[in-house]
Motif scaffolding. Structure first.
Motif, short mmCIF file in Angstrom:
data_model
loop_
_atom_site.label_atom_id
_atom_site.label_comp_id
_atom_site.label_asym_id
_atom_site.label_seq_id
_atom_site.Cartn_x
_atom_site.Cartn_y
_atom_site.Cartn_z
N LYS A 1 1.29 3.90 -3.30
CA LYS A 1 1.04 5.38 -3.10
C LYS A 1 2.20 6.08 -3.71
O LYS A 1 2.24 7.26 -4.25
N TYR B 1 -2.07 -5.89 -7.59
CA TYR B 1 -1.53 -4.38 -7.97
C TYR B 1 -1.02 -4.27 -9.29
O TYR B 1 -0.77 -3.14 -9.88
N GLU C 1 1.05 -1.15 -0.11
CA GLU C 1 0.00 0.12 -0.08
C GLU C 1 0.86 1.09 -0.23
O GLU C 1 0.52 2.36 -0.79
N TYR C 2 1.84 1.18 0.73
CA TYR C 2 2.97 2.31 0.82
C TYR C 2 3.51 2.53 -0.42
O TYR C 2 3.73 3.58 -1.01
N ALA D 1 2.36 6.13 -7.41
CA ALA D 1 1.40 7.19 -7.96
C ALA D 1 1.73 8.70 -7.87
O ALA D 1 1.18 9.23 -8.46
N SER D 2 2.58 8.91 -6.64
CA SER D 2 3.01 10.41 -6.63
C SER D 2 3.93 10.87 -7.38
O SER D 2 4.22 12.18 -7.31
#
Length: 236
Positions: free
Chosen positions: A22, A51, A18-19, A25-26
């Motif tokens: 993110k 994912y 999850e980390y 995506a950033s």
């Protein structure tokens, strides 16, 4: 430094994914140094299973923090493990994958791979900079392939070094401290009761921890996260 503790090795892997998603995506592109080991294997399985379509793999560039000096088809190869559990299951361009060529002469490969980092990564303050370096830690406190008996190589002036395993004598190629600590972010994935004593010594800044290469991971950015399961964190 931040410490995140989870119930099991599997929950560590899920939280790290999850980390990671993110983080990817950033950024317009993301350059990541991968780790070998049992927990990264679970991470790779999780990424491939859940994912593979959520991540834009075209903007992900993968490298390795260390590699055993074996053929890429060898069962001990970190590259092979990643290939089997992740790369073969997601749509990442082959040109985005920069493996340490463990079949080469170790000293020559350390120089070559150091040059790859200089060419592929953004140069910041005169050094190539990863967006993320993923690390594990051994029961002896080693990280990447810098071991307690070769801890002086952490401070080598090169990007990479060749290092002999203290027990087996197997040669490996590893990133050095200057590259690891220059990364924008560093994440440790540490699980299992066998790591608990070293985790305690390092995270509590005990004098004995200075003998462990993992204690030298102190990124200049200040962005260091330890992902631990309850067993590894049991003495904190």
């Amino acid at each position: 430094m931040e410490t995140r503790i989870f119930e099991s090795k599997e929950s560590v892997a899920k939280a790290f994914c999850e980390y990671l998603v993110k983080l990817i995506a950033s950024k317009p592109t993301v350059h990541i140094a991968l780790s070998g080991g049992s927990t990264p294997k679970i991470v790779f399985n999780e990424l491939a299973a859940h994912y593979s379509h959520q991540i834009d793999w075209n903007k992900v560039f993968l490298y390795w923090g260390d590699e055993r000096c074996v053929e890429p088809t060898d069962s001990e190869s970190n590259y092979k493990m990643t290939r089997d559990h992740l790369l073969s299951k997601v749509r990442i361009p082959e040109v985005n994958i920069f493996r340490i060529q463990g079949e080469n002469n170790p000293e020559s490969e350390a120089v070559r791979y150091g040059r790859v980092l200089d060419e592929q990564l953004s140069m910041v303050g005169g050094l190539p900079q990863f967006d993320l370096v993923i690390l594990g830690m051994g029961d002896d406190g080693h990280t990447a392939s810098i071991f307690p008996d070769s801890i002086a190589k952490w401070d080598a002036p090169s990007n990479c070094v060749a290092v002999a395993h203290p027990v087996s004598g197997q040669i490996r190629v590893s990133l050095t401290g200057r590259i690891i600590n220059h990364a924008k972010e560093v994440a440790f994935l540490v699980t299992g009761i066998g790591k608990a004593e070293k985790v305690q010594e390092i995270l509590q800044n005990q004098p004995s921890a200075k003998a462990y290469p993992a204690s030298l991971v102190q990124p200049e950015s200040g962005k260091l996260i330890w992902f631990l399961d309850q067993e590894a964190a049991s003495l904190l």
